[in-house]
Design a protein around this motif. Structure first.
Motif, PDB file in Angstrom:
ATOM      1  N   ALA A  27       1.318   8.026 -11.341  1.00  0.00           N
ATOM      2  CA  ALA A  27       0.697   7.040 -11.025  1.00  0.00           C
ATOM      3  C   ALA A  27      -0.080   7.044  -9.182  1.00  0.00           C
ATOM      4  N   GLY A  28      -0.911   7.125  -8.614  1.00  0.00           N
ATOM      5  CA  GLY A  28      -1.635   7.452  -7.663  1.00  0.00           C
ATOM      6  C   GLY A  28      -1.749   8.687  -7.864  1.00  0.00           C
ATOM      7  N   GLY A  29      -1.576   9.581  -7.972  1.00  0.00           N
ATOM      8  CA  GLY A  29      -1.288  10.326  -7.599  1.00  0.00           C
ATOM      9  C   GLY A  29      -0.879  11.643  -6.666  1.00  0.00           C
ATOM     10  N   TYR A  30      -1.511  12.543  -5.825  1.00  0.00           N
ATOM     11  CA  TYR A  30      -0.617  13.726  -4.671  1.00  0.00           C
ATOM     12  C   TYR A  30      -1.612  13.247  -3.468  1.00  0.00           C
ATOM     13  N   ASN A  31      -1.503  12.761  -2.322  1.00  0.00           N
ATOM     14  CA  ASN A  31      -2.406  12.764  -0.866  1.00  0.00           C
ATOM     15  C   ASN A  31      -1.630  13.533  -0.157  1.00  0.00           C
ATOM     16  N   PRO A  32      -2.184  14.810   0.258  1.00  0.00           N
ATOM     17  CA  PRO A  32      -1.207  15.787   1.289  1.00  0.00           C
ATOM     18  C   PRO A  32      -1.839  15.536   2.562  1.00  0.00           C
ATOM     19  N   PHE A  33      -2.698  14.612   2.952  1.00  0.00           N
ATOM     20  CA  PHE A  33      -3.791  14.598   3.909  1.00  0.00           C
ATOM     21  C   PHE A  33      -3.107  13.590   4.847  1.00  0.00           C
ATOM     22  N   GLY A  34      -2.620  13.832   5.877  1.00  0.00           N
ATOM     23  CA  GLY A  34      -2.190  13.283   6.764  1.00  0.00           C
ATOM     24  C   GLY A  34      -0.913  12.267   6.679  1.00  0.00           C
ATOM     25  N   LEU A  35      -0.119  11.519   8.100  1.00  0.00           N
ATOM     26  CA  LEU A  35       1.584  11.351   7.636  1.00  0.00           C
ATOM     27  C   LEU A  35       2.093  10.233   6.701  1.00  0.00           C
ATOM     28  N   ALA A  36       0.737   9.161   6.792  1.00  0.00           N
ATOM     29  CA  ALA A  36       1.375   8.458   5.853  1.00  0.00           C
ATOM     30  C   ALA A  36       0.942   7.979   4.138  1.00  0.00           C
ATOM     31  N   ALA A  37      -0.595   9.123   3.873  1.00  0.00           N
ATOM     32  CA  ALA A  37      -0.589   9.819   2.724  1.00  0.00           C
ATOM     33  C   ALA A  37       0.578  10.097   2.269  1.00  0.00           C
ATOM     34  N   SER A  38       0.985  11.006   2.846  1.00  0.00           N
ATOM     35  CA  SER A  38       1.766  12.155   2.129  1.00  0.00           C
ATOM     36  C   SER A  38       3.525  11.126   2.022  1.00  0.00           C
ATOM     37  N   THR A  39       3.693  10.620   3.087  1.00  0.00           N
ATOM     38  CA  THR A  39       5.093   9.441   2.459  1.00  0.00           C
ATOM     39  C   THR A  39       4.915   8.007   1.741  1.00  0.00           C
ATOM     40  N   SER A  40       3.354   7.941   1.138  1.00  0.00           N
ATOM     41  CA  SER A  40       3.108   7.181   0.038  1.00  0.00           C
ATOM     42  C   SER A  40       3.477   8.066  -1.209  1.00  0.00           C
ATOM     43  N   VAL A  41       4.484   8.255  -1.450  1.00  0.00           N
ATOM     44  CA  VAL A  41       4.452   8.649  -2.968  1.00  0.00           C
ATOM     45  C   VAL A  41       4.708   7.582  -3.843  1.00  0.00           C
ATOM     46  N   SER A  42       4.197   8.091  -5.015  1.00  0.00           N
ATOM     47  CA  SER A  42       4.540   7.020  -5.995  1.00  0.00           C
ATOM     48  C   SER A  42       5.747   7.217  -6.958  1.00  0.00           C
ATOM     49  N   PRO A  43       6.658   6.289  -7.208  1.00  0.00           N
ATOM     50  CA  PRO A  43       7.869   6.505  -7.773  1.00  0.00           C
ATOM     51  C   PRO A  43       7.876   7.504  -9.303  1.00  0.00           C
TER      52      PRO A  43
END
Length: 982
Positions: A478-494
């Motif tokens: 769910a949501g995949g993984y966005n590694p670009f930026g602090l907010a995106a990279s720390t918003s990883v789905s369970p």
């Protein structure tokens, strides 16, 4: 390989209580050696360093003893923390602190700074279980409440005990005759309210009415709380600054660099001058979609405190802030012993030791380190627009690009070590019926099972598909993984966490079997007494097996080094002989004159036959003066790890430019010094790409090293000389009768040292930082050990085990002990006790390779403990003081302890003298302690350590870096304990 079956504590208790025999001959039952010249008559005594029993004892070798009171006067639950304060010890592998994740939670000892593999650790004169392939003993396994004292012989003892006793022997003596029940409890904590410790124990001793059977049983539990680096932010805010950051960075390829004008145009939008950001520089990702230059922090719009830093103009994350600086420990110890008199002259015995403990290490979040580069295709939907513009300007615009990142959005890395250790001793001893000859035969078996768990490891085989997927991995989780930026990279789905994370288990087994027979007694009379002898025959076998998790073995763990299975077996057959020759006694100018001789022959199945021998003597011309000294030829055979290790990888910190880091980095002292041109040429020849040679910067503070063993290794050989004086005041004078002094000189010289040329030393020597490659030859032997990847970064440095050069150390130990009865001297009630142990280190010299010059390291300290080989014991202060003063009146005592280390030069003053890092100032710690024996049934003790809350010094000139164990990283702490007996 089999998975381990845990031994039930209850079944072990039952086996102990049902045994009809016990193994506690206690061949270390010597009187307290302070003062060391006192004689004792009656019961025959054994002492560490000799197998000959006698009715009086004075030490021919330097001997230091720590009593139970000293061991208890600390909030620590590890005995090694107290021993390491003694001047004869240098900080060993104390896995209670900072970044210790690969040592199985071990706490080890290191005499004279010669390494943990060159001193022997015993319990009641017998070998303790091994904790790894390198024959290192973990003193965590010794139950604290059974220790009566700790005797340390600080000269060679191979002729008595065999291999591993080059620098000396540490013998833990257990409490022998004990009847009744004793309960003890202790707590400790820092004045910050953290770093708490707890210890609980019960000791039971009993016997039959006719005293034919005796038994002792001990159960203890110890607990240590975690302490984070962020809990000491005032010191560790800049500890281990890593270039792997949560925001992620694009790492340009040296063969596919973006167009400089396009980089200039993108950064011009942010107000950055043209050329301020070179096209070879790593670019990070702000949360608003803009880019920043990691070096220079140009346009950086993220946090700068806490877990982030822009110190030195570089965007990095201080790893020490994210990790445990004191590891949590939970330990259960069980010890039991019993003996039964089969006849009036024959006794059977058994001893058992069992320990379960768990230690958890943690070193922050996983970085993209030590694996194949993690790449992102240009089709990834999360790529910021400005980055797309720069990527499109490359000669090959469709090529994937490399991502560096610290994965803060996933779980942090925890390394959990579960250790299970068991040792049994079964034996029988008695009188031979010839003169006073006695015999003793025993068998010993022990095993150590270690399970190392990485609880939230990240799989490369799962993360890479997420980045490769055209939808950013949303179809995979769910949501995949966005590694670009602090907010995106720390918003990883369970769901994505579960997809990428896994748990791994590495298994280690060691075992030891010993069969030994001893015969000792008197032969004939000399003017000074009976000539006494001891004959010992020993068979010893060690086994080691390591089975890593298949995921680790396949190199599929991000940020964790790969390893391969390893196993090996060694055995040795030995025969030793000792003679005590009391030449004269009660003669003019020879109150006592005696000589102690020893010889041992050892036949190893891998390395062949070696011989060790010693000759020691003492002369007391008058009762108040004892002169002692001796010579020993000692050996150390290579252990299983040194013989059989397949390529095992490890991580080595090597600092940052200009004083540390990669010599090819344009910021390093090597690239800016007088020989910068020659270093540049050598860097090109050793793998730094030409397009970036004048821009090359390596911001990572750690590199990988690969270790391998060899069955072609030969044993080490050492020559030890000791000479000393012991003075005691004559009796009758109330001021002087309690005074004793000793001074002992030692000189230890080791040849054919088995060790590695460390990764940092290899770099220094390849790039001529210490003058050993003056022609800057890329075919230099040290340069051949360095491998670089396509970006010029150091991928691995090979560090094989070899018979290298030599180690030489010499110095003087001084002990002073003064006990005053104040009522008799000045008419004041009470008693005063002053005690001090001091070491003066005259020299510590290292020869890296045979034929090379010896280099002096005395007075130096190493922040990484990896800059030199073979001295594994840095720091090496020129002096070290451990002193106590106490005042007692009635059942109460109050005391003050002083520990002193002088100022020291950084080790780089030796390894690269042209540009050394700053040294450290002198360091003093004061501890206050008090005890009160209310009555025979109840007593308590309490104290404050680091009374004045002294801060640890910065080591290596790098803020946030120090040496835990050598310096106190916790701060002012207190402890309190109570004992109940009935």
């Amino acid at each position: 390989m089999r998975r381990f079956d845990r031994l039930s504590t209850f079944s072990l208790v039952a086996s102990l209580l049902s045994s009809a025999a016990y193994a506690q001959e206690d061949p270390a039952a010597a009187p307290d050696p302070a003062p060391q010249i006192e004689e004792e008559a009656g019961e025959q005594l054994f002492v560490t360093g000799s197998r000959i029993a006698r009715q009086d004892y004075v030490s021919t070798s330097p001997l230091v003893t720590l009593g139970q009171e000293t061991l208890e006067s600390t909030p620590s639950v590890g005995v090694e923390s107290v021993l390491n304060q003694l001047p004869q010890f240098v900080q060993g592998q104390n896995q209670s602190a900072i970044g210790a994740v690969a040592g199985g939670g071990r706490a080890t000892l290191n005499l004279r700074g010669l390494g943990e593999t060159r001193n022997l650790v015993l319990l009641n004169g017998r070998r303790l279980p091994l904790s790894n392939a390198f024959a290192v003993v973990d003193v965590n396994i010794i139950p604290p409440n059974i220790i009566e004292n700790v005797e340390t012989i600080t000269g060679g003892a191979s002729a008595v005990y065999g291999s591993d006793a080059i620098s000396g022997v540490v013998n833990f003596r257990t409490r022998r005759a004990f009847e009744g029940v004793e309960l003890d409890a202790r707590i400790g904590s820092s004045f910050h309210g953290d770093a708490g410790t707890r210890s609980f124990g019960v000791l039971v001793g009993t016997g039959t009415r006719d005293d034919r059977a005796r038994a002792v049983l001990s159960l203890s539990y110890n607990d240590r709380e975690v302490l984070w680096g962020s809990d000491r932010e005032e010191f560790f805010a800049l500890g281990v600054l890593s270039s792997f950051i949560a925001q992620g960075t694009y790492v340009p390829s040296a063969t596919n660099l973006p167009d400089q004008s396009v980089v200039n145009a993108v950064f011009a939008q942010y107000g950055i001058a043209p050329g301020a950001v070179p096209n070879s520089r790593s670019l990070g990702f702000n949360d608003n979609g803009t880019l920043f230059s990691q070096i220079g922090a140009s346009n950086y719009r993220g946090p700068t405190t806490g877990l982030f830093s822009t110190f030195g103009g570089i965007v990095r994350q201080p790893v020490t802030m994210q990790e445990y600086i004191v590891q949590p420990l939970h330990r259960l110890n069980l010890y039991g012993s019993a003996e039964y008199d089969l006849t009036d002259s024959i006794t059977a015995y058994v001893q058992a030791l069992h320990t379960d403990y768990q230690v958890t290490g943690q070193v922050g979040w996983t970085p993209t380190l030590f694996v194949a580069p993690i790449t992102i295709p240009v089709t990834n939907p999360f790529i910021p627009a400005d980055l797309r513009t720069i990527l499109a300007s490359r000669p090959d615009p469709t090529a994937p690009f490399t991502l560096n990142q610290r994965f803060v959005g996933f779980e942090d890395r925890k390394f959990i070590s579960d250790v299970n250790v068991t040792q049994y001793v079964f034996g029988i001893r008695g009188e031979l019926g010839v003169s006073d000859w006695t015999w003793d035969i025993y068998g010993l078996h022990d095993s150590m099972d270690l399970v190392e768990t990485q609880d939230a490891a990240l799989l490369l085989s799962r993360l890479q598909p997420l980045l490769n997927a055209p939808d950013g991995g949303a179809s995979l989780c769910a949501g995949g993984y966005n590694p670009f930026g602090l907010a995106a990279s720390t918003s990883v789905s369970p769901a994505c966490r579960d997809y990428v994370e896994t748990e791994t288990h590495d298994f280690t087994e060691t075992s030891q079997d010993v069969l030994e027979a001893n015969l000792t007694g008197g032969l004939f009379a000399l003017p000074g007494g009976d000539v006494r002898f001891a004959v010992t025959g020993t068979y010893r076998r060690n086994r080691y097996e390591y089975d890593p998790d298949p995921i680790r073995e396949n190199g599929d763990l991000i940020g964790t080094l790969a390893s391969v299975p390893t196993q090996g077996r060694i055995n040795v057959k030995e025969l030793g002989v000792e003679l005590l020759l009391p030449i004269l006694r009660d003669m003019p100018f020879a109150h006592t004159l005696e000589v102690n001789l020893g010889y041992r022959i050892s036949d190893y199945n891998i390395t062949g036959t070696v011989n060790t021998y010693r000759a020691e003597g003492l002369w007391r011309p008058i009762r108040a003066l004892l002169i002692r000294g001796g010579y020993e030829r000692a050996t150390r055979a290579p252990n299983i790890g040194e013989l059989f290790s397949t390529s095992q990888t490890g991580q080595v910190q090597f600092g940052s430019p200009p004083s540390g880091g990669d010599p090819c980095d344009v910021r390093s002292a090597a690239r800016t010094g007088a020989n910068a041109g020659q270093v540049r040429t050598l860097c090109l020849a050793t793998g730094v790409p030409a397009p970036i040679i004048d821009l090359f910067q390596y911001t990572t503070v750690a590199i990988a090293s690969a270790t391998s063993g060899s069955t072609a290794l030969e044993p080490e050989t050492a020559d030890t000389i000791t000479a000393g004086l012991v003075l005691s005041a004559p009796t009758g004078n109330p001021w002087l009768s309690g005074l004793s002094l000793s001074a002992d000189f030692y000189d230890i010289r080791i040849r054919d040292v088995i060790s590695q040329v460390s990764a940092v030393t290899t770099l220094n020597k390849c790039y001529n930082l210490d003058g050993t490659n003056p022609s800057y030859d890329p075919d230099n032997a040290f340069c051949q050990l360095i491998s670089r990847d396509a970006t010029g970064g150091i991928s691995v440095v090979s560090t094989p085990y070899l018979n290298l050069g030599g180690l030489r150390t010499r110095g003087v130990d001084i002990q002073a002990d003064w006990r005053l009865n104040l009522e008799e001297t000045i008419g004041v009630p009470g008693r005063l006790h002053l005690n001090a142990v001091v070491n003066f280190l005259d020299s510590y010299r290292v020869q890296i390779l045979p034929g090379a010059a010896f280099v002096e390291y005395a007075g130096t300290i190493d922040g990484t403990q990896a800059a030199t080989t073979p001295p594994v014991g840095l720091p090496l202060p020129k002096s070290k003081i451990f002193a106590n003063i106490s005042y007692g009146i009635g059942p109460g005592t109050i005391g003050l302890r002083w520990r002193h280390l002088p100022s020291m030069r950084d080790v780089t003053s030796v390894t690269r003298p042209a540009n050394p890092a700053p040294g450290v100032p002198s360091y003093d710690i004061f501890d206050l302690n008090a005890a009160w024996e209310v009555n025979e049934q109840f007593g308590f003790n309490l104290g404050v350590t680091n009374l004045f809350d002294a801060d640890p010094p910065v080591v290596g000139g790098t803020l946030g870096q120090t040496q835990p164990g050598t310096y106190d990283i916790i701060g002012r702490s207190f402890y309190a304990g109570a004992t109940i007996r009935f």
